[in-house]
Design an enzyme around this catalytic site. Structure first.
Site, PDB file in Angstrom:
ATOM      1  N   HIS A  45       0.823  -1.209   0.000  1.00 29.72           N
ATOM      2  CA  HIS A  45       0.000   0.000   0.000  1.00 29.72           C
ATOM      3  C   HIS A  45       0.852   1.250   0.000  1.00 29.72           C
ATOM      4  O   HIS A  45       0.395   2.328  -0.365  1.00 29.72           O
ATOM      5  CB  HIS A  45      -0.903   0.032   1.242  1.00 29.72           C
ATOM      6  CG  HIS A  45      -1.957  -1.030   1.241  1.00 29.72           C
ATOM      7  ND1 HIS A  45      -2.239  -1.794   2.354  1.00 29.72           N
ATOM      8  CD2 HIS A  45      -2.785  -1.466   0.277  1.00 29.72           C
ATOM      9  CE1 HIS A  45      -3.220  -2.640   2.058  1.00 29.72           C
ATOM     10  NE2 HIS A  45      -3.560  -2.472   0.802  1.00 29.72           N
ATOM     11  N   HIS A  88       2.993   8.697  -0.378  1.00 32.92           N
ATOM     12  CA  HIS A  88       1.853   8.544  -1.282  1.00 32.92           C
ATOM     13  C   HIS A  88       2.177   9.254  -2.595  1.00 32.92           C
ATOM     14  O   HIS A  88       2.703  10.363  -2.592  1.00 32.92           O
ATOM     15  CB  HIS A  88       0.604   9.203  -0.696  1.00 32.92           C
ATOM     16  CG  HIS A  88       0.131   8.592   0.590  1.00 32.92           C
ATOM     17  ND1 HIS A  88      -0.787   7.566   0.633  1.00 32.92           N
ATOM     18  CD2 HIS A  88       0.457   8.856   1.880  1.00 32.92           C
ATOM     19  CE1 HIS A  88      -1.018   7.233   1.901  1.00 32.92           C
ATOM     20  NE2 HIS A  88      -0.273   8.004   2.678  1.00 32.92           N
ATOM     21  N   HIS A 124       4.079  11.253   4.866  1.00 31.70           N
ATOM     22  CA  HIS A 124       3.357  11.370   6.139  1.00 31.70           C
ATOM     23  C   HIS A 124       4.263  10.899   7.272  1.00 31.70           C
ATOM     24  O   HIS A 124       4.608   9.716   7.333  1.00 31.70           O
ATOM     25  CB  HIS A 124       2.078  10.527   6.113  1.00 31.70           C
ATOM     26  CG  HIS A 124       1.030  11.074   5.208  1.00 31.70           C
ATOM     27  ND1 HIS A 124       0.012  10.311   4.685  1.00 31.70           N
ATOM     28  CD2 HIS A 124       0.845  12.338   4.750  1.00 31.70           C
ATOM     29  CE1 HIS A 124      -0.760  11.091   3.928  1.00 31.70           C
ATOM     30  NE2 HIS A 124      -0.272  12.314   3.945  1.00 31.70           N
TER      31      HIS A 124
HETATM   32 ZN    ZN Z   1      -0.335   8.253   4.704  1.00 34.70          ZN
END
Ligand code: ZN
Length: 255
Positions: free
Chosen positions: A93, A120, A137
């Site tokens: 992911h 991301h 993040h």
């Molecule tokens: Zn994130």
């Protein structure tokens, strides 16, 4: 019996961190949810009762940041002086760097410790309706297990971003792969700084279970990243891993 209790007490003391570990664990479960198709973001809320906030939440992330209110926010104090990374993992992911120790930030008169950071592509949060090629993040937790995420959006540049160079060299290219990291691999990260220019809002995890109550700090300064570096991330990720922006509802964004 006494020795059993003395083993149990330290376990109870670390319980607040379980909140974060279980969120991370779900993020690591490659099976249940994905970024497209029948298990994609539009369906996350239906995949499991635990993912209810993904469809019912009113304070979800990411968002499109515009019309932020000037609230003269206090600077965030970063102390990454003793940062020791543990590993870099391709979770399927995201590309995630797990931290062993040594990173913290001070906000709201409280200390939050860096647990991991991940990437991301394209960005999840948008600024004035603009999307950026990459967003990092930095996930921190305080002693109560409450989360504070610092988001850095990267803009296209002509030169390599030196802080990402050694991480990219160790980047695992396939889902499930990981590499060990040493302190040198995050050497070029800024160590101590006080950041005044950022946006703040209350949001959620951007992946299932989409838990709310996360304090978001989106940096206004946007470092550059070369085309070559961006392609390396995209090659390892294999697909876009951004959730679409969510309704702001009753929230305000401050700066
Ligand atoms: Zn994130």
């Amino acid at each position: 019996m006494k020795s059993f209790l003395s083993l149990l007490i330290p376990a109870l003391l670390i319980t607040p961190f379980l909140t974060l570990s279980s969120a991370t664990a779900s993020e690591n479960e490659a099976a249940k949810w994905s970024y497209s198709g029948a298990n994609g973001p539009a369906h996350w809320g239906n995949l499991s009762p635990e993912f209810g906030a993904c469809k019912q939440g009113k304070n979800q992330s990411p968002i499109d940041i515009s019309a932020a209110i000037n609230a003269k926010l206090k600077p965030i104090k970063f102390d990454y002086a003793m940062l020791v990374p543990e590993s870099i993992v391709n979770t399927g992911h995201s590309i995630q760097v797990n931290i062993r120790s040594g990173g913290s930030i001070k906000i709201d008169d409280d200390e939050f410790f860096l647990k991991q950071f991940h990437f991301h592509s394209p960005s999840e949060n948008m600024i004035d309706h603009v999307s950026y090629p990459l967003e990092a993040h930095f996930v921190h937790a305080n002693e109560k297990g409450e989360l504070a995420v610092v988001a850095v959006l990267y803009q296209p540049g002509n030169m390599d971003n030196q802080a990402l160079t050694s991480l990219l060299k160790k980047m695992p290219m396939n889902s499930g792969d990981s590499s060990r990291l040493s302190a040198e691999d995050t050497q070029l990260f800024e160590r101590n700084k006080s950041v005044k220019n950022y946006f703040r809002y209350s949001g959620s995890l951007t992946t299932p279970p989409c838990t709310e109550g996360v304090r978001w700090f989106v940096m206004q300064s946007r470092p550059g990243l070369s085309k070559r570096q961006l392609l390396a991330f995209q090659k390892a990720l294999k697909h876009p891993n951004n959730r679409k922006v969510q309704p702001l509802n009753a929230r305000i964004v401050t700066k």
